[in-house]
Write an enzyme that holds these catalytic residues in place. Sequence first.
Site: not given
Length: 473
Positions: A156, A364
Site C-alpha cells: 500500500h 504517499d
Amino acid sequence: MSRLIVASNRVVDLEKGIQSGGLAVALGEALQLGRGVWFGWDGTIVESEGQLGLKLSQQNSMRTATVPLTREEYESYYLGFANKVLWPAFHYRLDLAVYDSSFIEGYRRVNARLAAQLAALVEPEDLIWVHDYHMLPFGDELRKQGCRQRIGFFLHIPFPPPEIFRAVPENVALARSMFAYDVVGFQTAGDTNNFVRYIVEQCGGEILDDDRVRCFERTITASAFPIGIDADAIYEMAHTPEAEAHISRLQRRSMANMFVLGVDRLDYSKGLPDRMKAFRRLLEMHPEMRKAVTMMQIAPPTREDVAAYAEIRHELEGLSGAINGEFGDFDWTPVRYIHRIVPRGTLAALFRGSHVGLVTPLRDGMNLVAKEYVASQDADNPGVLVLSKFSGAAEDLEEAILVNPYDTDEMAIALHRALTMPLEERRSRHEALIDRVRRRDVKNWRDSFLAALRSEPLSGARRDMPPIAAAAG
Ligand code: GDG
C-alpha cells in the site's frame, strides 16, 4: 469457487469498522462473496505467550481469524521494524529510520508465528492475498509451512528506488522473500519500476514479458494495481440532509466564505507543516485573502508511541498557533486544526463544502483522500484539488493542480489559483478527474488483482497501465 483468505497487519473490527474506509469495504465484499477469512492482528497486546491463540469470529458470510501480539512483539515487529524502519525508508526518509538489530529479528519471528497459525486454517484451493509492509516475508513463511496455494501480495505504500532500498537491513533477504508470492502488486508504475530495477541491478534478475520477473529461481508477476475508492458511497454520504445541514452551519458560523481542507493521519510523510507554511505564504502574498479563506486541517493521531510522530505534532501545533496569532482577528481564525478522528459522514460533508482539497504529502503510496475529495464534489460547482506530485494519486489525477510540496511559494501560488479558478475550468478539470476516479475504483482494484492472482487475462483499467520497462523511475 475458491475461498479468499486476506492477511493484513490489522483486521477491521466487523462490528465497528466494516462501513468505514474503501479498503475495508472492498475487501469485506470480496470476502463475503468467496466465503472468505480475514486474518491478522486484533490490535490487542497480551503479557504472555500462552495467550497467543487464534480467535475465530463470524458475521454474515465473512469470518475473521485474529491473534494478539506480546508486548515484545509489538515493540520489535510493529513499532520497530515496520514503523521505525520500513515506513520511513519506503517514504524516502532514511534520516528517520532507526537501526536496531532486534527489530528485524522480531519482524521475522512474528511473520513466522502468524504464518504457522494461518497455515493451520487454509484449504488447498484457497487464494491468499497478503497486505502491506508489515508482512513482506509472510508468503515465504507460509511456503515454509508447506502452503502451495496461489499467494499474492499488495504493497500500500511506495516502493523506494534501489539506492534507498539498499539501506534497509537485510534488503536482499526481504526481496528474495517477495519471490515466494505469485503476484506482487504496487500502487503505481513508478513503484513497480523501482522494485524491478532493484531486482535486476542488485540481484541479477531478468525482466520477462507480461509483467513477469525472474530471480532467485522463481518467476513472479510484478505489476501496478492503483487502489481506488467506492465513489458512489462517498458521493451519497456528502449529499445526505445531515451533510447539507453541516455545510450550511459551517458557512453561517464562519467569517470566511471559502475553505481549504486537508485530511491526513498526523504522519510526517503527509507534509503537514509544509502545507501550513504555504497557507501562511498565501496570506502574506495576498492580503485580500485574509478573512476570505479558512484552512481546516483534520489530522487524527496515529502511532504516537514512535518519537518522530510526537515531534511532528509539536511542530504542527506551533505553526497553527503562530499563524493564528499573526493573522487571526476576533472574528476570524485562519487555521482550524483538529487532532481527532472525525466521523466519516462529517468528513464527506467537509469535502463537499470546501473550495479546495489540499493534499500535499511529501511521499504517499496512493492517497485515498484525494480521490474522496473529487468524488464528493457537485459536478456543476466543484472544488479544486491541489495535489502533490509525489503521491501515487498524481500518476492518475493529472487534471488536479499538481505541486511540489517542498516548494512553499509554488504551493501558495497554486492555492491562490485554485481559490480564484473560474467555474468553467473547475468543471472541466473535475469532469476528467471524476471519470478517472470512477473507472479505477476499489472494485476494479480488487478484481484486477484477484484476476492476476488467478492468472486470468488482464481486464479493464489495468490494461492501460504502462509496461514496467517503459515506466518512469
Ligand atoms: C495507506 C497509504 C494508500 C482520515 N482521517 C479520518 C479518516 N480518514 C480516512 C480518509 C481515507 C483514509 O483514512 C486515509 O487513507 P490515505 O490513502 O489517505 O492514507 P493512509 O492512511 O496513509 O493509507 C496510502 C492507502 O494506504 C490505501 O492503499 O492510499 O498511500 O499510506 O479514507 O478519509 N476517516 C475518518 N475520520 C478521520 O478523521 N472517518
